[in-house]
Design a protein around this motif. Structure first.
Motif, mmCIF file in Angstrom:
data_model
loop_
_atom_site.group_PDB
_atom_site.id
_atom_site.type_symbol
_atom_site.label_atom_id
_atom_site.label_comp_id
_atom_site.label_asym_id
_atom_site.label_seq_id
_atom_site.Cartn_x
_atom_site.Cartn_y
_atom_site.Cartn_z
ATOM 1 N N PHE A 125 0.841 -1.185 0.000
ATOM 2 C CA PHE A 125 0.000 0.000 0.000
ATOM 3 C C PHE A 125 0.880 1.240 0.000
ATOM 4 O O PHE A 125 1.750 1.408 0.860
ATOM 5 N N SER A 126 0.661 2.095 -0.986
ATOM 6 C CA SER A 126 1.476 3.290 -1.170
ATOM 7 C C SER A 126 0.863 4.471 -0.432
ATOM 8 O O SER A 126 -0.340 4.507 -0.161
ATOM 9 N N LEU A 127 1.691 5.464 -0.130
ATOM 10 C CA LEU A 127 1.202 6.693 0.482
ATOM 11 C C LEU A 127 0.731 7.717 -0.543
ATOM 12 O O LEU A 127 0.221 8.772 -0.172
ATOM 13 N N ASP A 128 0.881 7.414 -1.828
ATOM 14 C CA ASP A 128 0.556 8.401 -2.853
ATOM 15 C C ASP A 128 -0.907 8.819 -2.831
ATOM 16 O O ASP A 128 -1.236 9.948 -3.190
ATOM 17 N N ASN A 129 -1.796 7.913 -2.459
ATOM 18 C CA ASN A 129 -3.219 8.280 -2.434
ATOM 19 C C ASN A 129 -3.817 8.134 -1.039
ATOM 20 O O ASN A 129 -5.033 8.087 -0.886
ATOM 21 N N ILE A 130 -2.970 8.048 -0.002
ATOM 22 C CA ILE A 130 -3.448 7.932 1.374
ATOM 23 C C ILE A 130 -3.542 9.330 1.986
ATOM 24 O O ILE A 130 -2.570 10.093 1.983
ATOM 25 N N GLU A 131 -4.711 9.657 2.515
ATOM 26 C CA GLU A 131 -4.924 10.959 3.132
ATOM 27 C C GLU A 131 -4.618 10.946 4.621
ATOM 28 O O GLU A 131 -4.149 11.939 5.180
ATOM 29 N N ALA A 132 -4.869 9.814 5.292
ATOM 30 C CA ALA A 132 -4.655 9.760 6.734
ATOM 31 C C ALA A 132 -4.421 8.324 7.172
ATOM 32 O O ALA A 132 -4.969 7.377 6.601
ATOM 33 N N ILE A 133 -3.579 8.168 8.192
ATOM 34 C CA ILE A 133 -3.333 6.883 8.849
ATOM 35 C C ILE A 133 -3.631 7.073 10.337
ATOM 36 O O ILE A 133 -3.129 8.012 10.960
ATOM 37 N N SER A 134 -4.455 6.199 10.886
ATOM 38 C CA SER A 134 -4.803 6.253 12.301
ATOM 39 C C SER A 134 -4.543 4.893 12.924
ATOM 40 O O SER A 134 -4.750 3.867 12.282
ATOM 41 N N MET A 135 -4.098 4.908 14.167
ATOM 42 C CA MET A 135 -3.871 3.659 14.882
ATOM 43 C C MET A 135 -4.555 3.716 16.243
ATOM 44 O O MET A 135 -4.371 4.670 17.003
ATOM 45 N N TYR A 136 -5.370 2.706 16.526
ATOM 46 C CA TYR A 136 -6.094 2.619 17.786
ATOM 47 C C TYR A 136 -5.609 1.402 18.562
ATOM 48 O O TYR A 136 -5.498 0.306 18.004
ATOM 49 N N ASN A 137 -5.327 1.584 19.832
ATOM 50 C CA ASN A 137 -5.114 0.453 20.724
ATOM 51 C C ASN A 137 -6.469 -0.010 21.229
ATOM 52 O O ASN A 137 -7.285 0.783 21.682
ATOM 53 N N GLY A 138 -6.705 -1.303 21.155
ATOM 54 C CA GLY A 138 -8.033 -1.817 21.484
ATOM 55 C C GLY A 138 -8.918 -1.760 20.273
ATOM 56 O O GLY A 138 -8.835 -2.599 19.385
ATOM 57 N N GLN A 139 -9.767 -0.739 20.179
ATOM 58 C CA GLN A 139 -10.669 -0.610 19.049
ATOM 59 C C GLN A 139 -10.991 0.857 18.852
ATOM 60 O O GLN A 139 -10.736 1.700 19.709
ATOM 61 N N LYS A 140 -11.570 1.169 17.710
ATOM 62 C CA LYS A 140 -11.941 2.541 17.404
ATOM 63 C C LYS A 140 -13.034 3.014 18.350
ATOM 64 O O LYS A 140 -13.949 2.286 18.691
ATOM 65 N N SER A 141 -12.934 4.275 18.768
ATOM 66 C CA SER A 141 -13.897 4.830 19.717
ATOM 67 C C SER A 141 -15.164 5.285 18.999
ATOM 68 O O SER A 141 -15.507 6.461 18.983
ATOM 69 N N ASP A 142 -15.855 4.343 18.395
ATOM 70 C CA ASP A 142 -17.097 4.635 17.695
ATOM 71 C C ASP A 142 -17.936 3.370 17.726
ATOM 72 O O ASP A 142 -17.500 2.317 17.259
ATOM 73 N N ILE A 143 -19.138 3.456 18.259
ATOM 74 C CA ILE A 143 -19.941 2.239 18.359
ATOM 75 C C ILE A 143 -20.648 1.919 17.048
ATOM 76 O O ILE A 143 -21.147 0.800 16.876
ATOM 77 N N LEU A 144 -20.707 2.876 16.110
ATOM 78 C CA LEU A 144 -21.265 2.585 14.787
ATOM 79 C C LEU A 144 -20.132 2.083 13.897
ATOM 80 O O LEU A 144 -19.489 2.840 13.175
ATOM 81 N N GLN A 145 -19.861 0.794 13.963
ATOM 82 C CA GLN A 145 -18.828 0.183 13.150
ATOM 83 C C GLN A 145 -19.153 -1.297 12.984
ATOM 84 O O GLN A 145 -19.935 -1.863 13.747
ATOM 85 N N PRO A 146 -18.581 -1.939 11.965
ATOM 86 C CA PRO A 146 -18.844 -3.367 11.767
ATOM 87 C C PRO A 146 -18.439 -4.181 12.986
ATOM 88 O O PRO A 146 -17.527 -3.818 13.735
ATOM 89 N N ALA A 147 -19.102 -5.302 13.175
ATOM 90 C CA ALA A 147 -18.779 -6.178 14.306
ATOM 91 C C ALA A 147 -17.326 -6.643 14.233
ATOM 92 O O ALA A 147 -16.660 -6.808 15.267
ATOM 93 N N ARG A 148 -16.826 -6.836 13.032
ATOM 94 C CA ARG A 148 -15.439 -7.287 12.848
ATOM 95 C C ARG A 148 -14.437 -6.313 13.468
ATOM 96 O O ARG A 148 -13.387 -6.718 13.972
ATOM 97 N N ASP A 149 -14.755 -5.010 13.452
ATOM 98 C CA ASP A 149 -13.836 -4.007 13.968
ATOM 99 C C ASP A 149 -13.721 -4.054 15.484
ATOM 100 O O ASP A 149 -12.778 -3.494 16.045
ATOM 101 N N PHE A 150 -14.688 -4.678 16.161
ATOM 102 C CA PHE A 150 -14.602 -4.820 17.606
ATOM 103 C C PHE A 150 -13.658 -5.948 18.020
ATOM 104 O O PHE A 150 -13.373 -6.110 19.202
ATOM 105 N N GLY A 151 -13.168 -6.739 17.047
ATOM 106 C CA GLY A 151 -12.480 -7.971 17.389
ATOM 107 C C GLY A 151 -10.978 -7.885 17.541
ATOM 108 O O GLY A 151 -10.376 -8.745 18.182
ATOM 109 N N SER A 152 -10.322 -6.874 16.976
ATOM 110 C CA SER A 152 -8.863 -6.838 16.983
ATOM 111 C C SER A 152 -8.330 -6.221 18.268
ATOM 112 O O SER A 152 -8.973 -5.368 18.883
ATOM 113 N N ALA A 153 -7.124 -6.636 18.659
ATOM 114 C CA ALA A 153 -6.466 -6.047 19.828
ATOM 115 C C ALA A 153 -5.909 -4.669 19.524
ATOM 116 O O ALA A 153 -5.700 -3.858 20.420
ATOM 117 N N GLY A 154 -5.652 -4.385 18.276
ATOM 118 C CA GLY A 154 -5.203 -3.073 17.808
ATOM 119 C C GLY A 154 -5.562 -2.946 16.343
ATOM 120 O O GLY A 154 -5.564 -3.943 15.609
#
Length: 669
Positions: A125-154
């Protein structure tokens, strides 16, 4: 919507109406009919982040001496990037020592998957068309998200650029040409089109070609302190020829928005291999052809919001090993995935929201190997979450249920897996000012054994249990913005404790070259992440930005007191690591310096002198200037990486390049 926003919208409507009346002449002694143009008001959903993410976006992301997403992630605290060297070398990421398989990578709202080995090669994955990179420990702080997103440790979130047009603009175009060391040629192009007032499109394409040849010093010292090897050679079989094409469609609706993406990555590359026993060249090659299409729809109807995703992906990998000293290998792997998700959120009160999500995944793997299991995996995931938000206190809680069923061709499948994992997030402002915050979370997660873990010939173990992680985190953050000399300041510190149980490890089963996978591991991880950011404005048009991060990690194996490596640091995890970035901007000039440090590590389980791996550090510098010629914007960029020409290995026996350079010319229309 609060009272302030309502008042602003009402005022704007009244002003618009009065201006329309004033501009329309009235006819004497006649009724006047006034036709007002339609007013469309759009607003973002209120953000209720409980634990802010580490983020790089916009110009700050472009200024870093990074060519891929993996390179940029090195500047995040708590992250270890495994880099096997060169332009085409595999690059994977590990968050807080929990393992690459516990890290989710979300690309434009939908998670990337690899059921075969569970690892995402971020070098694709190249940075040429990437606008932003975010990293969350645990999970994203948004309850409106796919169930799959609740599953990762980071989780790492990658967001591509969404076109934005001025009133009379109908297109944007950007062409970039990059060349440099190792015979690198890397052109790319981006085209953005306004198809209508509500629909836009973008097309991004890139080609990377490099011989991957660079000089390195190979020096090894035996346990007695005597020099065993000390020579200079050229890295071989690190060539790459790759193309990436992405097409995006974005649309706005009366009550929401939709997005569609088509992606293809096609590459042929050599596998550089380890430098062992004076063997400089390997015969391994990989052909990758990865494609996926995905679509999403978000709609808001009063207090109800729905998010729906669908995706189909097909990964084709051709692996060949023609090394004369090894067994000849020529294998073809084909992965398919079908994914569907629906997430639904209801605002019960202004301060209270709830959500329910359901995901379905079907994964299959086929190979041209004899007696291959050809597994099919059916995964159902259901999550329920709630969030409350007051003036100085925010909290979120969720629970995820994962139900997995594997089906094999002509073989007995393992038992079904049913796992429930909860999470709780808290954020508190002890004072009325929002500059200072306290945050904490507790989360349980797991990773299902991959197809390779379970079914790979002579290694797989179909009786494996999921690998489980328990996380605890407590942190503080202080941030301040102003218009004076110190325009922005931020510092954060987090202390965390992670425990990984049923860790999956490869273990010899008696015969030479015969290994199997077992649930043996128990890892105790304790650490501290500290990061800071300061932006100064010492003079007119001069801005200085200083960013730094430090990580301390004690990640020890506590599986069995009888082991020689009991309570030893696990392989490739340094106790100390950090980075610093200094950026200066003056008018059209930009100067960027970055420094990365990784402390001493051990390359095997036993922390003995023979397995010791030295610390490494690199200094990178870049300078750029913007030009404007006949309304065409140009940027010229010169980068020098590993400025001090350090000899170092991220992974033992995979030497990294010494001093190297890149020149970039970018044209924006």
């Amino acid at each position: 919507m609060n009272k302030t926003i309502r008042r602003v919208l009402l005022t704007l409507t009244m002003i618009y109406s009065i201006s329309g009346l004033a501009a329309t002449p009235a006819k004497e002694n006649a009724d006047t009919t006034l036709a007002l143009s339609e007013i469309i008001v759009t607003a973002q959903r209120p953000q209720t982040e409980v634990i802010p993410a580490q983020k790089l976006s916009g110009e700050e992301l472009q200024r870093l001496n990074s060519n891929s997403v993996a390179d940029a992630l090195r500047y995040f605290s708590g992250v270890q990037v495994k880099d096997y060297g060169g332009v085409g070398g595999i690059k994977t990421v590990n968050i807080r020592s929990m393992g690459t398989n516990h890290t989710g990578v979300v690309y434009d709202g939908i998670e990337l998957g690899n059921a075969q080995n569970g690892q995402i090669d971020l070098g694709q994955f190249s940075l040429d068309n990437i606008e932003a990179i975010s990293m969350y420990n645990g999970q994203k702080s948004d309850i409106l998200q796919p169930a799959r997103d609740f599953g990762s440790a980071g989780t790492i979130y990658l967001r591509t650029k969404t076109p934005e047009f001025a009133p009379r603009e109908s297109y944007h175009a950007r062409a970039t040409m990059r060349f440099g060391s190792f015979d690198l040629i890397n052109p790319s192009a981006l085209l953005e089109l306004r198809l209508s007032s509500h629909v836009n499109a973008s097309l991004s394409a890139e080609w990377v070609n490099s011989s991957g040849k660079y000089k390195f010093r190979y020096r090894r010292v035996n346990p007695a302190g005597e020099i065993a090897y000390d020579t200079t050679a050229v890295r071989q079989n690190g060539d790459i020829n790759a193309t990436r094409i992405e097409c995006n469609l974005n649309g706005n609706l009366q009550n929401g928005e939709w997005h569609f993406k088509a992606y293809n990555y096609n590459s042929e590359r050599g596998v550089p291999g380890a430098i062992v026993n004076n063997v400089w060249r390997r015969g391994e090659r990989i052909w990758d052809n990865n494609s996926f299409t995905q679509g999403s729809y978000t709609g808001t109807f009063g207090n109800f919001t729905t998010l729906n995703n669908v995706k189909y992906s097909f990964y084709r990998t051709h692996y060949v090993n023609n090394d004369d000293k090894q067994i000849k290998v020529d294998n073809l792997y084909k992965q398919r995935e079908i994914y569907f998700s629906t997430a639904n959120e209801l605002m019960l009160k202004r301060w209270w929201r709830v959500s329910v999500s359901y995901d379905f995944l079907w994964n299959t793997l086929n190979a041209d190997m004899y007696d291959f299991a050809r597994p099919d995996r059916f995964t159902n995931m259901v999550s329920a979450a709630t969030a409350v938000s007051f003036n100085r206190f925010k909290a979120q809680a969720s629970i995820l249920g994962t139900f997995i069923h594997d089906k094999l061709r002509g073989k007995q499948a393992p038992d079904d897996k049913h796992v429930f994992t909860p999470a709780v997030y808290l954020n508190f402002q002890p004072a009325r000012t929002r500059d200072f915050q306290l945050r904490a979370f507790y989360k349980r997660s797991f990773r299902m054994p991959t197809f390779n873990d379970l079914y790979y010939a002579d290694m797989g173990n179909s009786k494996l249990n999921p690998e489980r992680v328990t996380q605890y985190n407590f942190g503080v953050v202080y941030s301040h913005t102003s218009r004076g000399f110190l325009s922005e300041g931020r510092i954060s510190a987090d202390a965390y404790y992670n425990r990984v149980s049923d860790k999956i490890v490869a273990y010899p089963k008696g015969q030479q070259f015969r290994w199997t996978m077992l649930n043996l591991g128990l890892v105790d991880i304790r650490g501290v992440d500290v990061s800071g950011l300061i932006t100064l404005n010492p003079a007119r048009e001069l801005y200085l930005t200083l960013r730094g991060q430090y990580t301390f990690q004690r990640a020890i194996d506590v599986t069995n007191p009888a082991d020689n490596y009991y309570r030893d640091q696990i392989p490739y995890i340094p106790r100390h690591s950090g980075s610093a970035v200094v950026n200066a901007t003056w008018r059209q000039w930009n100067l960027n310096y970055s420094f990365i440090y990784v402390g001493s590590r051990y390359n095997q389980q036993e922390n003995i002198r023979y397995n010791y791996t030295q610390p490494w550090y690199t200094s990178d510098i870049s300078v750029s200037r913007d030009f404007t010629i006949n309304r065409v914007n140009l940027r010229a960029l010169l980068e020098v990486n590993n400025l001090l020409s350090q000899d170092y290995d991220v992974i033992l026996n995979y030497p990294m390049p010494k001093r190297n350079w890149r020149v970039t010319l970018m044209v924006n229309i």
